[in-house]
Design an enzyme around this catalytic site. Structure first.
Site, PDB file in Angstrom:
ATOM      1  N   HIS A   1      22.308 -12.940  40.768  1.00  0.00           N
ATOM      2  CA  HIS A   1      21.135 -13.598  40.174  1.00  0.00           C
ATOM      3  C   HIS A   1      20.187 -12.552  39.568  1.00  0.00           C
ATOM      4  CE1 HIS A   1      17.985 -16.844  40.086  1.00  0.00           C
ATOM      5  NE2 HIS A   1      17.189 -15.791  40.130  1.00  0.00           N
ATOM      6  N   GLU A   2      19.812 -11.580  40.380  1.00  0.00           N
ATOM      7  CA  GLU A   2      18.886 -10.552  39.879  1.00  0.00           C
ATOM      8  C   GLU A   2      19.561  -9.739  38.778  1.00  0.00           C
ATOM      9  OE1 GLU A   2      15.839 -10.914  40.608  1.00  0.00           O
ATOM     10  OE2 GLU A   2      16.181 -12.305  42.279  1.00  0.00           O
TER      11      GLU A   2
ATOM     12  N   HIS B   1      18.900 -11.454  35.581  1.00  0.00           N
ATOM     13  CA  HIS B   1      17.542 -11.132  35.115  1.00  0.00           C
ATOM     14  C   HIS B   1      17.529  -9.713  34.526  1.00  0.00           C
ATOM     15  CE1 HIS B   1      15.274 -14.590  36.502  1.00  0.00           C
ATOM     16  NE2 HIS B   1      15.567 -14.411  37.776  1.00  0.00           N
TER      17      HIS B   1
ATOM     18  N   GLU C   1      15.029 -17.406  33.851  1.00  0.00           N
ATOM     19  CA  GLU C   1      15.834 -18.006  34.926  1.00  0.00           C
ATOM     20  C   GLU C   1      17.178 -18.508  34.392  1.00  0.00           C
ATOM     21  OE1 GLU C   1      14.891 -17.490  37.876  1.00  0.00           O
ATOM     22  OE2 GLU C   1      15.922 -18.923  39.180  1.00  0.00           O
TER      23      GLU C   1
HETATM   24 CO    CO Z   1      15.186 -15.827  39.357  1.00  0.00          CO
END
Ligand code: CO
Length: 509
Positions: A271-272, A275, A301
């Site tokens: 997830h990170e 980003h 996101e």
């Molecule tokens: Co996030």
């Protein structure tokens, strides 16, 4: 550009660069505070950060900057403007920031800063003592201040709540969000019921113990495969995973490790990483301008969720990753079959806690929060009724009532620090990720054979060109329209979820 316009241009960009760099320093201090800082340094750090933030704010709202920027804004709006598309976008975004910041009276900003800091302490204390009554008066105050701020910020055709939403998701309107959430709830609630009627996936991996050092190596291995550049970024450990994009050459990711929570760590890292790729993907030449910044929280996101869900929770991803994971953790995976493993990483189970939710129920948690915010701001819901209304909606959407308010309306920090209009961006990101990935699939029909070999470069490249390098040249709505040919809608997400989970849980549609 004529020479006087050029002089204004250089002046504005130089001033912007100065306070952007002050903000870079603040970001590094914030990152350090969460990762490396000695526990005793908190008070001094808070003071240092307050000084930097005041300094940046002073520069960003100075009349010297505002006047020079105002001239450029006039030029950008004129019919035969000498500014090109990129320059116009830069000016438009700088003006947007500047006018927003200047709309809030200094006294109100000060009161909000003070109140939210005390309110967060009250929230934390109330959670420790399991006594919501310690927090409720503060919730009342933060809502009142947010309403006041919204009234100052709102423009023609916007509600106060819209104006707050606009801070995180420029251009979003609660009327449109209402439709998206209604569509989602209508699709997801019956699906969750069907899933719950099926047997729950079980596996020994759920109770295994995972060596933390190996987990760290595995995290780096995954980020490498995604194309995260460690020459321009780092991975460290913090209590709550986050990404700090100081600059495209300096992107700091964090994750967390615990022997019992391997999957939490794995998906947090990916997830990170998503980003992080966004932050590393801006063009250097636009450094310190809005064209090297994310469009919105929702778009940000969308990048993290696309990698976390569409990629790392997919079957083709595990076709590649499964044998690799077996090399890292042969003991834990002995006797475990691929299907068993794949079903377990996609296990669906409604729960009380948003951050622990799977990809099917997650957006129901957000739908609940959006409905609450909508009622608190525009529907006459009183703070004293927050708990009972929360429980009612939780029962309706998730089929459960939280055991205590700590696991209900008091679970998230957002409201205590005055973040209203923030939650919906999580769902917008999920919807965007599904709609974007749908386009990627149709443009690159051979993508599966590449994913199966651990080659994700085509996806990264496509995101770089279509999303990252664009910076803030477009609004989120325009970007989605441009890349996918349609406005944002819930349909793509619902279709993705239904087809995947009908197969996984053997549900006949
Ligand atoms: Co996030």
């Amino acid at each position: 550009m004529n020479s006087s316009l050029q002089a204004h241009w250089d002046d504005v960009l130089n001033q912007r660069k100065t306070f952007t760099q002050i903000n870079s320093a603040s970001m590094l201090l914030a990152w350090d505070q969460e990762t490396k800082m000695p526990a005793g340094a908190g008070a001094h750090r808070a003071e240092t950060m307050a000084v930097l933030s005041a300094l940046a704010h002073e520069r960003a709202t100075s009349s010297q900057y505002g006047e020079a920027l105002g001239l450029l804004w006039e030029e950008a709006q004129s019919l035969n403007s000498e500014l090109d598309f990129d320059q116009q976008a830069i000016v438009r975004e700088l003006w947007r920031d500047y006018s927003r910041q200047s709309k809030l009276p200094g006294k109100l900003v000060e009161e909000m800063t003070k109140t939210t800091s005390l309110s967060q302490q009250a929230w934390s204390e109330a959670r420790q003592k399991e006594d919501p009554s310690l927090f409720l008066p503060w919730l009342e105050k933060t809502i009142a201040l947010a309403k006041e701020a919204g009234a100052h910020l709102r423009e023609e055709g916007q509600s106060s709540y819209d104006a707050l939403l606009d801070e995180y998701e420029p251009g979003a309107r609660s009327a449109d969000l209402k439709v998206l959430f209604q569509d989602l709830v209508a699709d997801l609630v019956p699906l969750v019921k069907k899933i719950e009627s099926r047997p729950e996936p079980q596996s020994s991996v759920l109770s295994a113990s995972w060596d933390v050092q190996k987990q760290e190596k595995w995290s780096r291995f995954l980020l490498d495969a995604m194309g995260f550049d460690f020459d321009r970024g780092r991975l460290d450990v913090s209590e709550h995973p986050f990404t700090e994009g100081v600059h495209t050459t300096d992107v700091r990711l964090t994750t967390r490790y615990s022997e019992k929570e391997f999957f939490d760590s794995l998906f947090s890292t990916v997830h990170e990483g998503g980003h992080g790729l966004y932050e590393q993907g801006f063009l250097d030449k636009w450094s310190c301008t809005p064209l090297a910044e994310a469009i919105s929280l929702g778009v940000h996101e969308s990048q993290s969720r696309l990698w976390e869900n569409q990629v790392a929770r997919s079957e083709v991803f595990w076709d590649w990753a499964w044998p690799e994971l077996q090399k890292f953790f042969p003991e834990n995976l002995k006797g475990v079959g691929f299907d068993e493993f794949y079903r377990v990483v996609n296990k669906v189970k409604p729960g009380e806690i948003r951050v622990d939710a799977d990809e099917v129920t997650y957006n129901l948690h957000i739908a609940l929060r959006f409905q609450m915010e909508h009622e608190l701001f525009d529907g006459g819901l009183q703070v004293s009724d927050v708990e009972s209304r929360w429980n009612e909606l939780s029962d309706q959407y998730l089929g459960l009532v939280p055991q205590s308010p700590m696991k209900g309306f008091m679970q998230d920090v957002h409201w205590s620090v005055g973040l209203f209009g923030y939650f919906p961006t999580y769902t917008l990101g999920n919807l965007m990720s599904a709609q974007l990935f749908q386009v990627f699939q149709s443009k690159f029909p051979n993508y599966q054979s590449q994913f199966k070999q651990g080659d994700f470069s085509q996806l990264k490249q496509w995101l770089n060109t279509e999303i990252h390098q664009v910076g803030k040249a477009y609004s989120a709505n325009d970007l989605i329209q441009k890349v996918t040919g349609e406005p944002l809608q819930a349909r793509y997400f619902s279709e993705y979820i239904k087809s995947k989970y009908h197969a996984l849980y053997q549900i006949k549609s």
